[in-house]
Design a protein around this motif. Structure first.
Motif, mmCIF file in Angstrom:
data_model
loop_
_atom_site.group_PDB
_atom_site.id
_atom_site.type_symbol
_atom_site.label_atom_id
_atom_site.label_comp_id
_atom_site.label_asym_id
_atom_site.label_seq_id
_atom_site.Cartn_x
_atom_site.Cartn_y
_atom_site.Cartn_z
ATOM 1 N N UNK A 1 59.898 18.427 50.846
ATOM 2 C CA UNK A 1 58.138 17.883 50.416
ATOM 3 C C UNK A 1 58.103 17.247 49.429
ATOM 4 N N UNK A 2 59.108 17.090 48.955
ATOM 5 C CA UNK A 2 59.479 14.993 47.575
ATOM 6 C C UNK A 2 59.249 14.157 48.088
ATOM 7 N N UNK A 3 59.769 14.710 49.302
ATOM 8 C CA UNK A 3 59.078 12.728 50.265
ATOM 9 C C UNK A 3 58.068 12.581 50.649
ATOM 10 N N UNK B 1 49.911 25.520 48.616
ATOM 11 C CA UNK B 1 48.930 23.493 47.997
ATOM 12 C C UNK B 1 49.236 23.469 47.194
ATOM 13 N N UNK B 2 50.076 22.069 46.827
ATOM 14 C CA UNK B 2 50.357 21.616 45.706
ATOM 15 C C UNK B 2 49.265 21.307 45.151
ATOM 16 N N UNK B 3 48.651 22.012 43.430
ATOM 17 C CA UNK B 3 47.532 22.169 42.731
ATOM 18 C C UNK B 3 47.298 20.456 41.407
ATOM 19 N N UNK C 1 48.498 13.605 53.356
ATOM 20 C CA UNK C 1 49.203 13.570 55.202
ATOM 21 C C UNK C 1 50.659 14.032 55.093
ATOM 22 N N UNK C 2 51.209 12.929 54.622
ATOM 23 C CA UNK C 2 52.475 13.603 54.677
ATOM 24 C C UNK C 2 53.309 14.506 53.566
ATOM 25 N N UNK C 3 52.636 14.953 52.895
ATOM 26 C CA UNK C 3 53.237 15.910 52.445
ATOM 27 C C UNK C 3 52.184 17.280 53.223
ATOM 28 N N UNK C 4 51.363 17.629 53.660
ATOM 29 C CA UNK C 4 51.300 18.482 54.734
ATOM 30 C C UNK C 4 51.421 18.765 55.995
ATOM 31 N N UNK C 5 52.097 17.154 56.874
ATOM 32 C CA UNK C 5 53.210 17.382 57.480
ATOM 33 C C UNK C 5 54.137 18.281 57.636
#
Length: 329
Positions: free
Chosen positions: A227-229, A272-274, A293-297
């Motif tokens: 996710x950090x990517x 979901x990141x807050x 978008x990248x985080x959600x993917x």
């Protein structure tokens, strides 16, 4: 009132104790669970449970135990489970289908005994309730919008261990990925190995599930790196920052998240990141949208991988099994 019977049930302090709510004066069978007795109707139970029908069809010897002329049947179930189960049978208003709200204790008790005694309509109802709290889609599992959250009971991490064992016992594998995931997320290795003391009772996973959970802890920690990517998403062509300010801000956030992970904290891929509002003040809008978008993917990819973490079928297979179980009953 003894605390081994659910709150709200009136008990006469005899030995054994009589549960007044389920003691019908014109009943014709006394069922005893632990130190509690229920005076019920054979005909009512036999029409709902083939197990009770078979049991009551066996002729009783003259010297068999009786109370007020009624035969006594001892069952090897907890008094709490029995009280919830018989109440649901004799007063259906106390356990209505979703979306009516209920409690995990009641769902677990009724699901356990409706499965054991083959009371199909109650099993289906209890499965629907349990499934509402442990859905097979990420949107429903981490729904911030109350309109999307369909859980009919409070889903607490402290109930995850009991949910795992219950799901194994009554064959509803589709709740296992989220229950196992929640348990691993909130439980350290030593507690996974030794069990959890809950209400004076030591709860433990099977040896196989202990191994799965201990291995999955590391898998989940690694998944947080995925996710950090989002911080390495390509700088969009329409980036409006000057002198690489967006890139510099991303590097600062990357160091911050790496430090949190080293300290034992990491992003939960199912939530979901807050911090988007704060992050958005450090990068331009195009970069923010690209990172989101990248985080959600990555989040969706991790969600799809959760069943495999615990050697379970895919979400689509589990959902098909859930539908089939609820349609068959």
């Amino acid at each position: 009132m003894d605390d081994t019977i659910p709150a709200g049930f009136e008990v006469v302090e005899l030995e054994p104790k009589r549960v007044i709510d389920l003691w019908f004066e014109d009943g014709n069978v006394v069922i005893q669970a632990e130190d509690y007795q229920f005076c019920l109707f054979k005909s009512f139970l036999t029409t709902r449970s083939p197990i009770f029908a078979d049991t009551f069809s066996i002729p009783q010897p003259e010297e068999a135990e009786r109370i007020n002329g009624c035969p006594v049947l001892r069952i090897h179930d907890s008094a709490t489970d029995a009280a919830h189960f018989f109440k649901a049978i004799f007063d259906s208003e106390t356990f209505l289908p979703p979306p009516t709200q209920t409690t995990f204790e009641k769902v677990a008790a009724i699901l356990r005994l409706s499965t054991k005694y083959e009371v199909g309509y109650l099993r289906k109802r209890a499965l629907a309730h349990l499934s509402s709290g442990y859905p097979t889609t990420l949107a429903a599992w981490r729904a911030d919008d109350p309109g999307l959250n369909t859980a009919t009971f409070p889903v607490l991490p402290s109930d995850a261990l009991a949910t795992i064992n219950l799901a194994r016992e009554v064959a509803c594998p589709w709740v296992l990925p989220t229950a196992l995931y929640d348990y691993v997320k909130s439980t350290g290795p030593s507690e996974i190995f030794s069990g959890t003391l809950q209400d004076g009772v030591l709860l433990q996973l099977s040896a196989a599930d202990k191994r799965l959970c201990l291995e999955a802890r590391e898998t989940q920690r690694e998944a947080s790196k995925d996710l950090e990517t989002f911080l390495t998403a390509l700088i969009p062509e329409d980036c409006t920052s000057a002198d690489g300010a967006c890139l510099s801000s991303r590097l600062v956030w990357m160091r911050y998240l790496n430090k949190l992970r080293q300290d034992g904290f990491w992003l939960d891929p199912t939530e979901v990141w807050d911090h988007w509002d704060v992050f958005g003040t450090h990068v331009c809008t195009p970069c923010l949208l690209e990172c989101e978008k990248k985080y959600e993917d990555a989040r969706q990819a991790v969600w799809l991988s959760i069943p495999a973490m615990f050697n379970l079928p895919s979400w689509s297979e589990l959902e098909a099994e859930r539908r089939k179980a609820l349609e068959e009953l």
